[in-house]
Every structure is written in C-alpha cells, then in structure tokens.
Design a protein around this motif. Structure first.
Motif, short mmCIF file in Angstrom:
data_model
loop_
_atom_site.label_atom_id
_atom_site.label_comp_id
_atom_site.label_asym_id
_atom_site.label_seq_id
_atom_site.Cartn_x
_atom_site.Cartn_y
_atom_site.Cartn_z
N GLY A 207 65.60 -3.08 35.18
CA GLY A 207 64.77 -3.72 34.24
C GLY A 207 64.27 -2.67 33.14
N ILE A 208 64.71 -1.61 33.17
CA ILE A 208 64.28 -0.40 32.09
C ILE A 208 65.28 -0.47 31.13
CG2 ILE A 208 63.58 2.03 32.11
CD1 ILE A 208 62.87 1.70 35.19
N ARG A 209 64.72 -0.42 29.90
CA ARG A 209 65.44 -0.31 28.84
C ARG A 209 65.61 1.35 28.26
NH1 ARG A 209 64.81 -3.21 22.70
NH2 ARG A 209 66.47 -1.97 21.78
N VAL A 210 66.64 2.21 27.97
CA VAL A 210 66.60 3.17 27.49
C VAL A 210 66.96 3.24 26.13
CG1 VAL A 210 67.73 5.19 28.03
CG2 VAL A 210 67.50 4.07 29.69
N TYR A 211 65.94 4.12 25.46
CA TYR A 211 65.98 4.02 23.77
C TYR A 211 66.45 5.63 23.48
CZ TYR A 211 63.09 0.19 23.91
OH TYR A 211 62.27 -1.06 24.15
N PRO A 212 67.35 5.58 22.44
CA PRO A 212 67.85 6.84 21.69
C PRO A 212 66.88 7.52 21.19
CG PRO A 212 69.08 5.13 20.45
CD PRO A 212 68.08 4.63 21.65
N THR A 213 66.70 8.95 21.12
CA THR A 213 65.71 9.38 20.28
C THR A 213 66.35 10.65 19.46
OG1 THR A 213 65.07 11.09 22.28
CG2 THR A 213 63.85 8.98 21.70
N GLY A 214 65.59 11.09 18.58
CA GLY A 214 66.26 12.24 17.61
C GLY A 214 65.36 13.45 17.83
N ASP A 215 65.82 14.22 16.72
CA ASP A 215 65.20 15.76 16.83
C ASP A 215 63.67 15.70 16.25
OD1 ASP A 215 67.42 16.81 17.58
OD2 ASP A 215 68.26 17.27 15.64
N ASP A 216 63.34 14.50 15.56
CA ASP A 216 62.01 14.41 15.13
C ASP A 216 60.82 14.19 16.26
OD1 ASP A 216 62.35 11.76 15.56
OD2 ASP A 216 62.00 10.99 13.73
N LEU A 217 61.17 13.83 17.33
CA LEU A 217 60.31 13.89 18.44
C LEU A 217 59.28 12.49 18.33
CD1 LEU A 217 59.37 17.34 19.31
CD2 LEU A 217 61.37 16.13 20.14
N ALA A 218 59.72 11.55 17.35
CA ALA A 218 58.73 10.21 17.32
C ALA A 218 59.27 9.47 18.30
CB ALA A 218 59.16 9.80 15.89
N LEU A 219 58.33 8.87 18.87
CA LEU A 219 58.53 7.70 20.09
C LEU A 219 58.52 6.50 19.41
CD1 LEU A 219 56.45 9.54 22.83
CD2 LEU A 219 58.94 9.41 22.45
N PRO A 220 59.47 5.54 19.89
CA PRO A 220 59.68 4.08 19.06
C PRO A 220 58.84 3.37 19.77
CG PRO A 220 61.78 4.72 20.81
CD PRO A 220 60.67 5.93 20.55
N PHE A 221 57.69 3.43 20.17
CA PHE A 221 56.79 2.51 20.74
C PHE A 221 55.44 2.28 20.01
CE2 PHE A 221 59.41 4.87 23.84
CZ PHE A 221 60.15 3.98 24.28
N PRO A 222 54.82 1.25 20.38
CA PRO A 222 53.49 1.02 19.81
C PRO A 222 52.32 1.96 20.56
CG PRO A 222 54.45 -1.06 20.43
CD PRO A 222 55.45 0.08 20.91
N ALA A 223 51.40 2.06 19.80
CA ALA A 223 50.33 2.77 20.55
C ALA A 223 49.87 2.11 21.63
CB ALA A 223 49.24 3.22 19.47
N ASN A 224 49.13 3.02 22.61
CA ASN A 224 48.50 2.58 23.85
C ASN A 224 49.33 1.55 24.69
OD1 ASN A 224 46.24 3.60 22.94
ND2 ASN A 224 45.73 1.79 21.72
N THR A 225 50.81 1.98 24.96
CA THR A 225 51.63 1.26 25.57
C THR A 225 51.82 1.52 27.02
OG1 THR A 225 52.95 0.60 23.68
CG2 THR A 225 54.07 0.56 25.79
N PHE A 226 51.70 2.92 27.45
CA PHE A 226 52.17 2.97 28.77
C PHE A 226 50.76 3.83 29.44
CE2 PHE A 226 55.95 3.52 25.97
CZ PHE A 226 56.89 2.90 26.95
N ALA A 227 50.98 3.48 30.71
CA ALA A 227 49.93 4.04 31.77
C ALA A 227 50.27 5.35 32.03
CB ALA A 227 49.71 3.10 33.06
N VAL A 228 51.54 5.85 32.09
CA VAL A 228 52.08 7.09 32.58
C VAL A 228 53.25 7.50 31.46
CG1 VAL A 228 53.11 8.56 34.33
CG2 VAL A 228 51.62 6.53 34.98
N VAL A 229 53.22 8.59 31.21
CA VAL A 229 54.50 9.16 30.53
C VAL A 229 54.77 10.54 31.25
CG1 VAL A 229 54.99 10.23 28.44
CG2 VAL A 229 53.53 8.37 28.10
N LEU A 230 56.36 10.47 31.52
CA LEU A 230 56.90 11.48 32.28
C LEU A 230 57.82 12.16 31.30
CD1 LEU A 230 57.92 9.39 35.26
CD2 LEU A 230 55.78 10.79 35.18
#
Length: 192
Positions: free
Chosen positions: A98-121
């Motif tokens: 059930g985990i979606r994988v998002y592509p990212t680029g060199d700008d290091l911007a994360l494609p998620f809204p603020a305050n979304t995750f309890a843990v970032v690894l």
C-alpha cells in the motif's frame, strides 16, 4: 552470477555485467569488506515507525528493501526515489504494502503537503532539512544515516583514482547545524 577468477580486467568486466536491481548487492556477497556503524539503522527505524502513530516517508528508498522490512506500515506511508532505474523495482516491492513511490529531482522538494508524516527516514539520501521539517507532523521524528565525504578514500587510492570533488561536503557538524537551523531538535548524533 558466479564470481570470476582472474585478473583485475576480468573482475571489472564481470562487475559491469552484474545485474543491479534496487539496492540488492547479492552479486557481490562475500566480496565486500566494510566496518558497520555502531548502530542498527533498520532497528532504529522500526522503533520509530512503531512509536510514530502515523504515516512514514522513506526518502531515497532505493528498491524499497529497507522500508518493506519495516512492514506493516501505517496507512498513507510513502517513499521517494530519484534514481529512475529504481522506480519500477521499488514500486513492485512496495505497492503490495500500500505504499506509493514518488519520483524526485535535484531540487530536493518533497511532493507532499505540510504536516503529513509522523516519521521521515533518509538512510543515505540527500535531503533539504527545511523540506523534512515542513512535511513532518508536530512531534514527528526524522532519522538519517549519512555517509561521510571521506568514505571510500582508501579504495580510491588503491585504484589510483581521485574523488571528483574534495572531501568534506558531508560531515556531521554541518549536517547537525542545518537540521537545527531548520527547526528540528537533534536527539541523538554520532559517527563511526
């Protein structure tokens, strides 16, 4: 794939032909010598995930091997990956969880809204501490295991090569300062 006997050239040709999928290093099992760090990243991540009480984000998931090993994961957990060849590998491994994988680029911007995750690894992935802080929920936890810029210098010297850039770009002090400047509190830090 069997290990070849022989010269440096034969070993190099074999290595270049070895299949690479995600971060699966089975083709070189028994041929890697490394000093493991004095901590267990997957164990620390597992503890945070279990205590986090919410979705997990894995930055630079590779083939999803470590994140899949932390299952079951909370709903709305996600992963990012910047290396295009790893995207289908990670998606195939993580979609059944059930985990979606998002592509990212060199700008290091994360494609998620603020305050979304309890843990970032972020085991070895580059990250922007301001972006990590933005996507973390209040009271959330961030775990990273970065590799020093000086990693591999002995191997490079043995092979007669030099680094493309002068070592020193990834060191503990500046990383801790950047995380602190972004508004995160450093609970533990250390090097090997």
């Amino acid at each position: 794939m069997n290990h070849p006997p022989g010269s440096y050239d034969a070993l190099l040709a074999w290595a270049l032909a070895a299949p690479m999928s995600g971060w699966d290093f089975d083709p070189v099992a028994g041929r890697i010598l490394e000093k493991p760090p004095p901590w267990d990243y997957p164990a620390l991540a597992r503890t945070l995930v279990r205590a986090g009480g919410g979705p997990v984000l894995d930055l630079g998931t590779g083939g999803g091997e470590v994140l899949a090993g932390l299952a079951p994961l909370p709903d709305r957990s996600a992963a990012t990956e910047a290396w295009t060849p790893n995207l289908p590998v990670a998606r195939a491994r993580l979609a059944p969880l059930g985990i979606r994988v998002y592509p990212t680029g060199d700008d290091l911007a994360l494609p998620f809204p603020a305050n979304t995750f309890a843990v970032v690894l972020a085991r070895h992935e580059r990250y922007d501490p301001v972006e990590v802080r933005r996507v973390l929920r209040p009271g959330g936890a961030f775990l990273t295991q970065q590799v020093s810029s000086r990693d591999g210098l002995v191997l490079r010297a043995a092979l007669g090569t030099t680094p493309r850039q002068v070592p020193g770009g990834v060191e503990l002090g500046p990383l801790v300062q950047a995380v602190t400047d972004a508004g995160l509190v450093v609970a533990r830090q250390g090097g090997s």
